[in-house]
Design a protein around this motif. Structure first.
Motif, PDB file in Angstrom:
ATOM      1  N   THR A  51       0.832  -1.209   0.000  1.00 12.17           N
ATOM      2  CA  THR A  51       0.000   0.000   0.000  1.00 12.17           C
ATOM      3  C   THR A  51       0.864   1.256   0.000  1.00 12.17           C
ATOM      4  OG1 THR A  51      -0.247  -0.069   2.399  1.00 12.17           O
ATOM      5  CG2 THR A  51      -2.010  -1.051   1.093  1.00 12.17           C
ATOM      6  N   GLN A  52       2.032   1.182   0.591  1.00 13.60           N
ATOM      7  CA  GLN A  52       2.956   2.319   0.564  1.00 13.60           C
ATOM      8  C   GLN A  52       3.854   2.279  -0.671  1.00 13.60           C
ATOM      9  OE1 GLN A  52       2.860   4.992   2.654  1.00 13.60           O
ATOM     10  NE2 GLN A  52       0.980   3.935   3.200  1.00 13.60           N
ATOM     11  N   TYR A  53       4.309   1.076  -1.016  1.00 16.91           N
ATOM     12  CA  TYR A  53       5.273   0.949  -2.102  1.00 16.91           C
ATOM     13  C   TYR A  53       4.675   1.311  -3.461  1.00 16.91           C
ATOM     14  CZ  TYR A  53       9.142  -0.675  -4.858  1.00 16.91           C
ATOM     15  OH  TYR A  53      10.191  -0.710  -5.716  1.00 16.91           O
ATOM     16  N   LYS A  54       3.386   1.091  -3.629  1.00 16.91           N
ATOM     17  CA  LYS A  54       2.784   1.368  -4.944  1.00 16.91           C
ATOM     18  C   LYS A  54       2.838   2.847  -5.306  1.00 16.91           C
ATOM     19  CE  LYS A  54      -2.010   1.408  -3.363  1.00 16.91           C
ATOM     20  NZ  LYS A  54      -3.258   0.655  -3.421  1.00 16.91           N
ATOM     21  N   HIS A  55       3.188   3.695  -4.360  1.00 16.12           N
ATOM     22  CA  HIS A  55       3.346   5.115  -4.664  1.00 16.12           C
ATOM     23  C   HIS A  55       4.573   5.390  -5.526  1.00 16.12           C
ATOM     24  CE1 HIS A  55       0.646   5.419  -1.076  1.00 16.12           C
ATOM     25  NE2 HIS A  55      -0.017   6.064  -2.011  1.00 16.12           N
ATOM     26  N   ILE A  56       5.352   4.337  -5.828  1.00 15.27           N
ATOM     27  CA  ILE A  56       6.488   4.507  -6.735  1.00 15.27           C
ATOM     28  C   ILE A  56       6.003   5.004  -8.094  1.00 15.27           C
ATOM     29  CG2 ILE A  56       6.577   2.166  -7.689  1.00 15.27           C
ATOM     30  CD1 ILE A  56       9.698   2.430  -7.306  1.00 15.27           C
ATOM     31  N   VAL A  57       4.735   4.757  -8.391  1.00 10.38           N
ATOM     32  CA  VAL A  57       4.173   5.235  -9.649  1.00 10.38           C
ATOM     33  C   VAL A  57       4.232   6.761  -9.728  1.00 10.38           C
ATOM     34  CG1 VAL A  57       1.734   5.442  -8.997  1.00 10.38           C
ATOM     35  CG2 VAL A  57       2.325   4.765 -11.312  1.00 10.38           C
ATOM     36  N   LEU A  58       4.297   7.427  -8.571  1.00 12.15           N
ATOM     37  CA  LEU A  58       4.424   8.884  -8.570  1.00 12.15           C
ATOM     38  C   LEU A  58       5.772   9.328  -9.123  1.00 12.15           C
ATOM     39  CD1 LEU A  58       2.821   9.641  -5.090  1.00 12.15           C
ATOM     40  CD2 LEU A  58       1.744   9.806  -7.355  1.00 12.15           C
ATOM     41  N   LEU A  59       6.740   8.439  -9.116  1.00  6.69           N
ATOM     42  CA  LEU A  59       8.039   8.726  -9.719  1.00  6.69           C
ATOM     43  C   LEU A  59       8.109   8.199 -11.142  1.00  6.69           C
ATOM     44  CD1 LEU A  59      10.964   9.728  -9.533  1.00  6.69           C
ATOM     45  CD2 LEU A  59      11.559   7.518  -8.546  1.00  6.69           C
ATOM     46  N   SER A  60       7.601   6.983 -11.359  1.00  6.73           N
ATOM     47  CA  SER A  60       7.759   6.375 -12.678  1.00  6.73           C
ATOM     48  C   SER A  60       6.829   6.975 -13.734  1.00  6.73           C
ATOM     49  CB  SER A  60       7.579   4.862 -12.608  1.00  6.73           C
ATOM     50  OG  SER A  60       6.268   4.521 -12.210  1.00  6.73           O
ATOM     51  N   ALA A  61       5.599   7.304 -13.391  1.00  6.01           N
ATOM     52  CA  ALA A  61       4.677   7.856 -14.397  1.00  6.01           C
ATOM     53  C   ALA A  61       5.185   9.170 -14.988  1.00  6.01           C
ATOM     54  CB  ALA A  61       3.280   8.011 -13.818  1.00  6.01           C
ATOM     55  N   PRO A  62       5.634  10.129 -14.173  1.00  5.52           N
ATOM     56  CA  PRO A  62       6.182  11.349 -14.776  1.00  5.52           C
ATOM     57  C   PRO A  62       7.424  11.066 -15.630  1.00  5.52           C
ATOM     58  CG  PRO A  62       5.670  11.738 -12.472  1.00  5.52           C
ATOM     59  CD  PRO A  62       5.515  10.266 -12.711  1.00  5.52           C
ATOM     60  N   SER A  63       8.200  10.057 -15.256  1.00  5.18           N
ATOM     61  CA  SER A  63       9.369   9.698 -16.062  1.00  5.18           C
ATOM     62  C   SER A  63       8.943   9.195 -17.431  1.00  5.18           C
ATOM     63  CB  SER A  63      10.210   8.628 -15.358  1.00  5.18           C
ATOM     64  OG  SER A  63      10.726   9.118 -14.154  1.00  5.18           O
ATOM     65  N   HIS A  64       7.892   8.370 -17.461  1.00  8.91           N
ATOM     66  CA  HIS A  64       7.395   7.865 -18.746  1.00  8.91           C
ATOM     67  C   HIS A  64       6.862   9.010 -19.601  1.00  8.91           C
ATOM     68  CE1 HIS A  64       8.021   3.788 -17.564  1.00  8.91           C
ATOM     69  NE2 HIS A  64       7.133   3.826 -16.596  1.00  8.91           N
ATOM     70  N   LEU A  65       6.119   9.907 -18.973  1.00 11.14           N
ATOM     71  CA  LEU A  65       5.571  11.042 -19.719  1.00 11.14           C
ATOM     72  C   LEU A  65       6.689  11.953 -20.232  1.00 11.14           C
ATOM     73  CD1 LEU A  65       2.512  11.900 -17.443  1.00 11.14           C
ATOM     74  CD2 LEU A  65       2.511  10.675 -19.639  1.00 11.14           C
ATOM     75  N   ALA A  66       7.710  12.157 -19.422  1.00  9.48           N
ATOM     76  CA  ALA A  66       8.846  12.979 -19.859  1.00  9.48           C
ATOM     77  C   ALA A  66       9.578  12.310 -21.018  1.00  9.48           C
ATOM     78  CB  ALA A  66       9.809  13.219 -18.692  1.00  9.48           C
ATOM     79  N   THR A  67       9.679  10.983 -20.978  1.00  5.94           N
ATOM     80  CA  THR A  67      10.340  10.273 -22.077  1.00  5.94           C
ATOM     81  C   THR A  67       9.563  10.459 -23.372  1.00  5.94           C
ATOM     82  OG1 THR A  67      11.238   8.629 -20.545  1.00  5.94           O
ATOM     83  CG2 THR A  67      11.160   8.019 -22.878  1.00  5.94           C
ATOM     84  N   ILE A  68       8.256  10.250 -23.316  1.00  8.26           N
ATOM     85  CA  ILE A  68       7.427  10.404 -24.517  1.00  8.26           C
ATOM     86  C   ILE A  68       7.513  11.838 -25.049  1.00  8.26           C
ATOM     87  CG2 ILE A  68       5.044  10.426 -25.373  1.00  8.26           C
ATOM     88  CD1 ILE A  68       4.531   8.091 -23.357  1.00  8.26           C
ATOM     89  N   ALA A  69       7.324  12.808 -24.170  1.00  7.48           N
ATOM     90  CA  ALA A  69       7.330  14.216 -24.604  1.00  7.48           C
ATOM     91  C   ALA A  69       8.685  14.619 -25.170  1.00  7.48           C
ATOM     92  CB  ALA A  69       6.952  15.117 -23.424  1.00  7.48           C
ATOM     93  N   SER A  70       9.765  14.196 -24.539  1.00  9.03           N
ATOM     94  CA  SER A  70      11.084  14.613 -25.029  1.00  9.03           C
ATOM     95  C   SER A  70      11.472  13.873 -26.311  1.00  9.03           C
ATOM     96  CB  SER A  70      12.149  14.450 -23.936  1.00  9.03           C
ATOM     97  OG  SER A  70      12.196  13.131 -23.460  1.00  9.03           O
ATOM     98  N   CYS A  71      10.998  12.646 -26.482  1.00  7.96           N
ATOM     99  CA  CYS A  71      11.232  11.963 -27.770  1.00  7.96           C
ATOM    100  C   CYS A  71      10.499  12.698 -28.900  1.00  7.96           C
ATOM    101  CB  CYS A  71      10.766  10.504 -27.706  1.00  7.96           C
ATOM    102  SG  CYS A  71      11.860   9.403 -26.815  1.00  7.96           S
ATOM    103  N   ILE A  72       9.257  13.070 -28.628  1.00  4.86           N
ATOM    104  CA  ILE A  72       8.489  13.821 -29.632  1.00  4.86           C
ATOM    105  C   ILE A  72       9.176  15.154 -29.921  1.00  4.86           C
ATOM    106  CG2 ILE A  72       6.303  15.035 -30.026  1.00  4.86           C
ATOM    107  CD1 ILE A  72       4.956  12.672 -28.490  1.00  4.86           C
ATOM    108  N   ALA A  73       9.673  15.812 -28.892  1.00  7.03           N
ATOM    109  CA  ALA A  73      10.379  17.084 -29.089  1.00  7.03           C
ATOM    110  C   ALA A  73      11.627  16.878 -29.941  1.00  7.03           C
ATOM    111  CB  ALA A  73      10.753  17.696 -27.741  1.00  7.03           C
TER     112      ALA A  73
END
Length: 161
Positions: A51-73
């Motif tokens: 229940t606490q560890y699943k908050h890792i998505v708060l780090l990984s999701a923005p990383s995925h979005l940054a990867t997609i956006a910067s690849c498009i850029a």
């Protein structure tokens, strides 16, 4: 460092960050799937841990979005035009989406309630945790690692221009 250099290296930094999240998740969660862990300990410890560890998505999701956006850029800016094929950037984007492929299983794990967890027999709990470990391990090797490698090639070739 110029803004264009920052945009050129961001896909590698953000994809490496999400790769490390997945790798750390694999090491942390696989400890609960070890046969040497007593079933009672797994039953007692897994739910409070997750229940606490699943908050890792708060780090990984923005990383995925940054990867997609910067690849498009990088595609839009023509980073490394002539030396870096658009296909390397597109492959990086593809592998980010591939990371999300087992979404149904991930949502089931995130939606698990304490009551549902307590109702699981020791064998069901072992299979539940092992299913997560197996899925994450496959995703790490089939989507995350190749994605980082594709972006390593794209970034190093675009910065060398």
């Amino acid at each position: 460092m110029s803004f264009s250099t920052f945009i050129r290296i961001l896909p590698l930094v953000s994809s490496a960050t999400s790769f490390m999240c997945s790798a750390g998740q694999q090491f942390a969660v696989s400890s609960f799937a070890q046969p040497s862990m007593p079933a009672a300990a797994r039953q007692a410890a897994w739910y409070p841990f997750f229940t606490q560890y699943k908050h890792i998505v708060l780090l990984s999701a923005p990383s995925h979005l940054a990867t997609i956006a910067s690849c498009i850029a990088n595609i839009w800016m023509g980073s490394g035009a002539g030396n870096v094929s658009v296909l390397w950037w597109l492959a990086g984007i593809f592998f980010v989406f591939a990371h999300a492929y087992p979404l149904r299983l991930g949502l089931a794990h995130f939606a698990l309630t304490e009551e549902q967890w307590r109702k699981k027999s020791p064998d069901e709990a072992q299979r539940w945790v092992q299913g997560f470990v197996d899925m994450n391990g496959r995703r790490l090797m089939i989507a995350d690692a190749p994605g980082v490698l594709c972006l390593f090639v794209a970034v190093t070739r675009s910065v060398a221009v």
